[in-house]
Design a protein around this motif. Sequence first.
Motif, PDB file in Angstrom:
ATOM      1  N   ASP A 185       0.843  -1.194   0.000  1.00  0.00           N
ATOM      2  CA  ASP A 185       0.000   0.000   0.000  1.00  0.00           C
ATOM      3  C   ASP A 185       0.879   1.245   0.000  1.00  0.00           C
ATOM      4  O   ASP A 185       1.687   1.426   0.915  1.00  0.00           O
ATOM      5  CB  ASP A 185      -0.886   0.030   1.255  1.00  0.00           C
ATOM      6  CG  ASP A 185      -2.152  -0.794   1.093  1.00  0.00           C
ATOM      7  OD1 ASP A 185      -2.679  -0.855  -0.035  1.00  0.00           O
ATOM      8  OD2 ASP A 185      -2.609  -1.377   2.096  1.00  0.00           O
ATOM      9  N   ILE A 186       0.732   2.072  -1.020  1.00  0.00           N
ATOM     10  CA  ILE A 186       1.496   3.321  -1.063  1.00  0.00           C
ATOM     11  C   ILE A 186       0.546   4.455  -0.691  1.00  0.00           C
ATOM     12  O   ILE A 186      -0.337   4.811  -1.478  1.00  0.00           O
ATOM     13  CB  ILE A 186       2.117   3.515  -2.456  1.00  0.00           C
ATOM     14  CG1 ILE A 186       3.108   2.383  -2.686  1.00  0.00           C
ATOM     15  CG2 ILE A 186       2.762   4.903  -2.588  1.00  0.00           C
ATOM     16  CD1 ILE A 186       4.022   2.526  -3.867  1.00  0.00           C
ATOM     17  N   LEU A 218      -8.483   6.488 -11.418  1.00  0.00           N
ATOM     18  CA  LEU A 218      -8.643   5.181 -12.055  1.00  0.00           C
ATOM     19  C   LEU A 218      -8.766   4.117 -10.969  1.00  0.00           C
ATOM     20  O   LEU A 218      -8.078   4.190  -9.953  1.00  0.00           O
ATOM     21  CB  LEU A 218      -7.415   4.879 -12.928  1.00  0.00           C
ATOM     22  CG  LEU A 218      -7.171   5.865 -14.075  1.00  0.00           C
ATOM     23  CD1 LEU A 218      -5.732   5.775 -14.577  1.00  0.00           C
ATOM     24  CD2 LEU A 218      -8.155   5.587 -15.213  1.00  0.00           C
ATOM     25  N   ASN A 219      -9.641   3.142 -11.178  1.00  0.00           N
ATOM     26  CA  ASN A 219      -9.740   2.048 -10.197  1.00  0.00           C
ATOM     27  C   ASN A 219      -8.562   1.099 -10.316  1.00  0.00           C
ATOM     28  O   ASN A 219      -8.082   0.558  -9.331  1.00  0.00           O
ATOM     29  CB  ASN A 219     -11.038   1.255 -10.408  1.00  0.00           C
ATOM     30  CG  ASN A 219     -12.211   2.020  -9.862  1.00  0.00           C
ATOM     31  OD1 ASN A 219     -12.098   2.659  -8.806  1.00  0.00           O
ATOM     32  ND2 ASN A 219     -13.324   1.992 -10.573  1.00  0.00           N
ATOM     33  N   ILE A 235       0.140  -3.510  -6.031  1.00  0.00           N
ATOM     34  CA  ILE A 235       0.311  -2.218  -5.335  1.00  0.00           C
ATOM     35  C   ILE A 235      -1.020  -1.484  -5.325  1.00  0.00           C
ATOM     36  O   ILE A 235      -1.739  -1.493  -6.332  1.00  0.00           O
ATOM     37  CB  ILE A 235       1.307  -1.303  -6.085  1.00  0.00           C
ATOM     38  CG1 ILE A 235       2.644  -2.004  -6.263  1.00  0.00           C
ATOM     39  CG2 ILE A 235       1.494   0.022  -5.380  1.00  0.00           C
ATOM     40  CD1 ILE A 235       3.671  -1.138  -6.984  1.00  0.00           C
ATOM     41  N   ARG A 236      -1.317  -0.848  -4.205  1.00  0.00           N
ATOM     42  CA  ARG A 236      -2.442   0.085  -4.207  1.00  0.00           C
ATOM     43  C   ARG A 236      -1.899   1.463  -3.869  1.00  0.00           C
ATOM     44  O   ARG A 236      -1.184   1.616  -2.875  1.00  0.00           O
ATOM     45  CB  ARG A 236      -3.472  -0.305  -3.141  1.00  0.00           C
ATOM     46  CG  ARG A 236      -4.547  -1.223  -3.672  1.00  0.00           C
ATOM     47  CD  ARG A 236      -5.587  -1.516  -2.635  1.00  0.00           C
ATOM     48  NE  ARG A 236      -4.997  -1.955  -1.371  1.00  0.00           N
ATOM     49  CZ  ARG A 236      -5.703  -2.371  -0.333  1.00  0.00           C
ATOM     50  NH1 ARG A 236      -7.012  -2.389  -0.379  1.00  0.00           N
ATOM     51  NH2 ARG A 236      -5.107  -2.763   0.775  1.00  0.00           N
ATOM     52  N   LEU A 269      -5.552   0.290  -7.922  1.00  0.00           N
ATOM     53  CA  LEU A 269      -4.769  -0.942  -7.894  1.00  0.00           C
ATOM     54  C   LEU A 269      -3.872  -0.990  -9.122  1.00  0.00           C
ATOM     55  O   LEU A 269      -4.337  -0.805 -10.249  1.00  0.00           O
ATOM     56  CB  LEU A 269      -5.724  -2.144  -7.886  1.00  0.00           C
ATOM     57  CG  LEU A 269      -5.044  -3.511  -7.825  1.00  0.00           C
ATOM     58  CD1 LEU A 269      -4.384  -3.737  -6.465  1.00  0.00           C
ATOM     59  CD2 LEU A 269      -6.059  -4.624  -8.115  1.00  0.00           C
ATOM     60  N   ILE A 270      -2.581  -1.232  -8.898  1.00  0.00           N
ATOM     61  CA  ILE A 270      -1.650  -1.426 -10.014  1.00  0.00           C
ATOM     62  C   ILE A 270      -1.435  -2.934 -10.123  1.00  0.00           C
ATOM     63  O   ILE A 270      -1.010  -3.582  -9.161  1.00  0.00           O
ATOM     64  CB  ILE A 270      -0.296  -0.737  -9.760  1.00  0.00           C
ATOM     65  CG1 ILE A 270      -0.503   0.753  -9.437  1.00  0.00           C
ATOM     66  CG2 ILE A 270       0.617  -0.899 -10.963  1.00  0.00           C
ATOM     67  CD1 ILE A 270       0.780   1.498  -9.116  1.00  0.00           C
ATOM     68  N   CYS A 271      -1.771  -3.490 -11.277  1.00  0.00           N
ATOM     69  CA  CYS A 271      -1.750  -4.951 -11.379  1.00  0.00           C
ATOM     70  C   CYS A 271      -1.420  -5.388 -12.801  1.00  0.00           C
ATOM     71  O   CYS A 271      -1.220  -4.562 -13.686  1.00  0.00           O
ATOM     72  CB  CYS A 271      -3.108  -5.502 -10.970  1.00  0.00           C
ATOM     73  SG  CYS A 271      -4.440  -4.866 -12.001  1.00  0.00           S
ATOM     74  N   LYS A 272      -1.398  -6.695 -12.990  1.00  0.00           N
ATOM     75  CA  LYS A 272      -1.157  -7.249 -14.331  1.00  0.00           C
ATOM     76  C   LYS A 272      -2.298  -6.852 -15.253  1.00  0.00           C
ATOM     77  O   LYS A 272      -3.433  -6.690 -14.801  1.00  0.00           O
ATOM     78  CB  LYS A 272      -1.121  -8.772 -14.231  1.00  0.00           C
ATOM     79  CG  LYS A 272       0.255  -9.320 -13.997  1.00  0.00           C
ATOM     80  CD  LYS A 272       0.409 -10.684 -14.613  1.00  0.00           C
ATOM     81  CE  LYS A 272       0.033 -11.755 -13.676  1.00  0.00           C
ATOM     82  NZ  LYS A 272       0.456 -13.032 -13.676  1.00  0.00           N
TER      83      LYS A 272
END
Length: 406
Positions: A170-171, A192-193, A226-227, A239-242
Motif C-alpha cells: 500500500d502506497i 482510475l480504479n 500495489i495500491r 490498484l496497479i496490477c497485471k
Amino acid sequence: MKIIVQKFGGTSVADATRMKAAAKRAVEEYSAGNKVVVVVSAQGKMTDELLEMAYEINNEPSARELDSLLSTGEQMSSALMAMAIHSLGVPAVSFTGRQIGMTTDSIHTKARIVNINGDRILGELTENKIVVVAGYQGVDENDNITTLGRGGSDTSAVALAALLKADMCDIFTDVDGIYTADPRTVPDARRLNKISYDEILELASMGAQVVHVRSIEFAKKYNVPIRVRPSFNNGTGTLICKEVREMENIVVSGATVSKNDAKITLIGVSDEPGQAANIFHELAKEKINVDMIIQNISANGLTDLTFTVDKGDLALALETAKRTKGEIKAKEIVADDKIAKLSVVGIGMRSHCGIAEKMFKTLSDEKINIQMISTSEIKISCIIEEKQAEKALNAVHKAFVLDQEQ
Ligand code: ADP
Ligand code: ASP
Ligand code: MG
C-alpha cells in the motif's frame, strides 16, 4: 495471516498528527492479524531542505556526502514512526537501509538496489513487531550510504514487498489514487480504479511523479500488487496490477507532461557512417541518458541531429557534444531547456489506430507546435514549448475524454 507493506510519503508523515494517523493505520493492519512492514519517507519537504543546506555550504557538494545527509531525513521519520506505534501499545522497531542490508550499486544519489538481506526483518516480524524501515536509502559494497533517487521510498517499499512476498504493498500518499493526469494540473482528471504495470510504468517514466519508476519495474518483475491510496481518508485508491483483457478496450488511460528534459541539436553534421555512434558513445561514457533522437533527411551531405537529455545532465551533455564537435564535423550546437514532453499512454493503443492523429490535431487546434515525436507500442510523446505544457495537457485530456469512464 498476510504480509502487508505500507509506505507513507512525505506529506503523510509531515507532522506529529499525521505521523500518529499513519501509525494508527499500521496498527489497524497489525491488529487484524497481519505482519506489517512500514516504509517511511522524510517528513514534508525535509529532503529539499537538506539539499538547500548542502548547497548553502558548497555549490558542488560531493555526491557521497549528499547521500549521507539526505538519508538522515528518512532515518528521522522511521524512529518517530516507531515511537508513534509504541504510543499505541504495539511493539515496533525502526531500521535504516544499512541495518536491513539494503545493498545498492555505488551510483550516489541514484543508486539501484542489488540485494536485500531479509533476515533481520523476518526475525523481528516473527517476534510480532511492526518493522519500520527508512525508505530511499541503502549502502554500497564499500559501506557508503547511498540514496535511490528522488521519490525512491516507493522503490524501497516495493523491493521489500517483493522480498517478503507480501500480499499487498500500500502506497499512501496525498492524492486519492492514480488519476488520468496530475489532478494539480488538470482539474477534470479522474481517478482510475485499476491500471496495468505497463501503463503506469510509461506514465511514471514520462513524468507522472505519483510513483517512482523503479518501484514499478520491481512490481512488474516480481508481480507485487500495489495500491496507491490516500492517507487522509479511507478511499481504496488505485490498484496497479497485471494487465487484464478489459483494459484493452481503454485506448488512452492517462496523460502526463514533464518539464525535466532539455534538447540539444547538432547542426550540419557530416552525413556519413559512424557519426551518431561517435556522439552517443561519448554521451554514454559520461553516463548521460539520451531519450528521444531525431535525425533530419540530409541535404548536401549534411544533416541535423537532435536529442533530449535530462535537464540536470544538460551542461555535461553540451560539454561532451562540444568536445566531439570536430570529430563529427558539426557546424553548430544549440541547446534548449524550455521544452516540455507531453505523453498519452494506453494499452488499447496496440489495437486501435488514429491516436497519434487525434493528438497532433488537438495540438494543432491549440496552435501548439510539435518539435519532436516519439512512440512506443502504448505511448505517444511530443516535445513542445515549455510554456504551453499545461494548456496542451488539458487539451489532450479533453480530446480523449479522459474525464469520463470509457
Ligand atoms: P509522496 O510524497 O506521497 O510520495 P508524491 O508527491 O511523490 O507523494 O506523489 C504524489 C503527487 O503526484 C500528487 O500530489 C500529484 O500532484 C502527483 N501526480 C502526478 N501525476 C499524477 C497522477 N496521474 N495521478 C495522481 N497524482 C499524480
Ligand atoms: N524523501 C525522498 C524525496 O523527497 C524520497 C521519497 O520521498 O520517496 O525524494
Ligand atoms: Mg513520491
